[in-house]
Design an enzyme around this catalytic site. Structure first.
Site, PDB file in Angstrom:
ATOM      1  NE  ARG A 135     -10.580  -6.354  20.637  1.00  0.00           N
ATOM      2  CZ  ARG A 135     -10.237  -6.888  19.460  1.00  0.00           C
ATOM      3  NH1 ARG A 135     -11.155  -7.360  18.645  1.00  0.00           N
ATOM      4  NH2 ARG A 135      -8.978  -6.921  19.093  1.00  0.00           N
ATOM      5  CD  GLU A 157      -3.939  -3.693  19.180  1.00  0.00           C
ATOM      6  OE1 GLU A 157      -3.084  -3.117  18.498  1.00  0.00           O
ATOM      7  OE2 GLU A 157      -4.460  -4.773  18.837  1.00  0.00           O
ATOM      8  CG  ASN A 159      -8.193  -3.029  18.335  1.00  0.00           C
ATOM      9  OD1 ASN A 159      -7.311  -3.306  17.545  1.00  0.00           O
ATOM     10  ND2 ASN A 159      -8.219  -3.498  19.579  1.00  0.00           N
ATOM     11  CB  SER A 164     -12.887  -9.312  14.524  1.00  0.00           C
ATOM     12  OG  SER A 164     -11.616  -9.557  15.079  1.00  0.00           O
ATOM     13  CE  LYS A 342      -0.917  -1.165  17.492  1.00  0.00           C
ATOM     14  NZ  LYS A 342      -1.680  -1.267  16.230  1.00  0.00           N
ATOM     15  CE  LYS A 405       2.120  -3.593  21.038  1.00  0.00           C
ATOM     16  NZ  LYS A 405       0.780  -3.437  21.660  1.00  0.00           N
ATOM     17  CD  GLU A 409      -6.018  -1.366  13.965  1.00  0.00           C
ATOM     18  OE1 GLU A 409      -5.958  -2.503  14.457  1.00  0.00           O
ATOM     19  OE2 GLU A 409      -6.425  -0.391  14.599  1.00  0.00           O
ATOM     20  N   GLY A 410      -3.584  -5.015  12.798  1.00  0.00           N
ATOM     21  CA  GLY A 410      -3.424  -6.426  12.471  1.00  0.00           C
ATOM     22  C   GLY A 410      -2.261  -7.064  13.218  1.00  0.00           C
ATOM     23  NE  ARG A 492      -7.965 -10.686  21.201  1.00  0.00           N
ATOM     24  CZ  ARG A 492      -7.276  -9.710  20.622  1.00  0.00           C
ATOM     25  NH1 ARG A 492      -6.875  -9.855  19.378  1.00  0.00           N
ATOM     26  NH2 ARG A 492      -6.991  -8.610  21.278  1.00  0.00           N
TER      27      ARG A 492
END
Length: 516
Positions: A135, A157, A159, A164, A342, A405, A409-410, A492
């Site tokens: 993604r 970013e 992924n 998800s 990253k 950053k 992840e997350g 989102r």
């Protein structure tokens, strides 16, 4: 031009009867169609729901958010090229090693992922196929000094693991289209909201097709005697976002006839085995409810195992190595997981970086289009670019235009603006610790408004959105790409005052686009 000014009339103010009618449909339709989550303990206490039997409407926007059609279509058009780019990075072990070796001293998590790869490599990999359900996340950027300028895509970013909301994003698109069909939106939204401006979202179909392609590419059972085949989702225990995963697993079973099982990451060693004496190393799943009827796993789809917090126990690394050395096709493999750090994004996007041409043909029509989505990203090291970035990050005035950053992840780990200089100062004088972070130019999204329904309450106001475009790519580590496609999208949306946008992390809502 629409983008030159804020649409102050969208979404319209609703009367109390209009709000009541719209919300009643949102709540009932969502539960009926699985646009749901398990409630957080902060909303429904464990005393009230000790068996985790309840479900509530997932955080959603009441209206689809305005989004430029040209930017939406461009993001989808270039996804296949991004898939190819990151597949090529995952295949280039020599280049990846150069990046990783720069991080192992300062990022223990990256170091241990690389150790897993080296351990399996020393034994010998038995599966050369890799699957990526990727993604690529974007925000709209408009230069605040040029208010009449059009919005441009800027990549937030990329992924490569646990991408998800492919299930819920498709459903919220259907929800907004349904609200239009039953006249839940006021007449003043027409022609802004129309069937032509609300594109259907194929994310469930497309992501499942990617998984099914990998399942079929695995071939027949490698066990002696042969066993029935299945796909396994590696998940977190007590997952609140289970309905997003169920949207995919039930579609795999109903449309492709593929049995699909969930294995909590901490339970991997209890419920899976690799039979001794079988050089192909098939991975067997022994269902706890029926351990005498094992399945052979064709594809491991990781929805867990992406962050350091999930590896608190040494057995977690044993589990990850156990899965990586098996014959199952990994989504993602360790190398693909590492490709999503990253640092890789920074290496590609640093101004004047030559690395993009290493992975895409110089005559590729996508090369410049991909580069145009990059925001300026810098390392914090002793290179010329790094020295420049350190000067930016430690200057309270100039740091306001950047976000810091970490590699992991997350959500919930980014440091913004004025908080950057004191954060770096707290790391101490050893600037090697700084290298575990990258400095990214802060994206300036145009103003938008919407209303978010979350935990039974509606909050309306200024919002920002993040568009994610999914991709499904299957390739051979030492060979060509087997299949490659764009696979739907996710929007989102969060309150403009919120610095983090993760829905599962408790900040945002699932949305869909109203193309303008």
């Amino acid at each position: 031009m629409e983008e030159a000014s804020t649409d102050q009339e969208y979404p319209p103010e609703l009367t109390s009867p209009q709000t009541e009618y719209l919300l009643s449909i949102v709540k009932d339709w969502s539960i009926f169609h699985g646009l749901a989550v398990r409630p957080s303990a902060g909303f429904v206490s464990r005393d009230v729901d000790p068996t985790r039997s309840l479900a509530v409407t997932a955080p959603v926007t009441l209206f689809p958010s305005l989004f430029p059609r040209a930017c939406f279509e461009e993001a989808r058009d270039i996804q296949v090229a991004f898939n190819e780019l990151y597949a090529s990075i995952a295949k280039d072990e020599e280049w990846l090693q150069e990046i990783v070796e720069d991080l192992v001293e300062v990022d223990d998590f990256i170091a241990k992922l690389w150790d897993v790869h080296l351990a399996v490599k020393s034994e010998g990999y038995v599966q050369d196929l890799s699957l990526g359900l990727f993604r690529s996340d974007y925000m709209l950027h408009r230069d605040p000094s040029l208010p009449a300028a059009s919005s441009k895509l800027r990549q937030v970013e990329f992924n490569t693991i646990a991408s998800s909301f492919g299930g819920l994003s498709s459903k919220v698109s259907s929800l907004h289209r349904y609200l239009l069909s039953v006249n839940a939106y006021p007449a003043t939204t027409s022609p802004r909201i129309s069937s032509a401006s609300l594109p259907p979202n194929p994310s469930i179909d497309s992501l499942c097709l990617g998984l099914a392609n990998a399942h079929n590419a695995y071939g027949p059972s490698k066990c002696i005697p042969t066993l029935p085949l299945c796909i396994a989702f590696i998940v977190q225990p007590d997952e609140n976002n289970i309905f997003d995963q169920l949207a995919l697993s039930t579609h795999l079973t109903s449309s492709y006839g593929i049995p699909t099982y969930y294995i909590p990451f901490p339970s991997v060693l209890r419920h899976t085995t690799i039979p001794s004496g079988q050089p192909s190393r098939p991975l067997l799943y022994h269902p706890p409810h029926s351990p005498s009827t094992p399945y052979e796993i064709t594809v491991l789809y990781f929805r867990a195992g992406y962050g350091p917090a999930e590896y608190a126990e040494p057995s977690s690394w044993v589990s990850r190595t156990h899965l990586e050395r098996s014959a199952a096709i990994k989504c993602p493999s360790i190398l693909t997981h590492l490709a999503g750090s990253k640092k890789i994004q920074q290496t590609l996007a640093t101004p004047s970086s030559p690395h993009l041409e290493r992975f895409l043909p110089r005559d590729s029509p996508f090369l410049q289009r991909i580069r145009q989505t990059f925001a300026a990203i810098y390392p914090l090291d002793d290179t010329q670019e790094g020295t420049h970035a350190i000067g930016l990050a430690t200057d309270p005035a100039r740091a306001l235009s950047y976000v810091l950053k970490p590699q992991r992840e997350g959500g919930g780990n980014n440091i913004y603006g004025a908080k950057i200089p004191p954060f770096l100062a707290a790391l101490g004088p050893d600037q090697r610790k700084w290298r575990a972070h990258i400095l990214m130019e802060l994206i300036q999204p145009p103003p938008r408004r919407n209303a978010i329904f979350r935990n039974g309450q509606v909050r309306a106001g200024d919002v920002v959105g993040e568009l994610g475009v999914y991709g499904a790519c299957l390739w051979r580590h030492g060979g060509a790409i087997v299949s490659n496609s764009e696979a739907g999208w996710l929007l989102r949306t969060k309150g403009r005052e919120s610095e983090e946008g993760g829905v599962a992390a408790g900040f945002g809502a699932v949305d869909s686009v109203c193309l303008i």
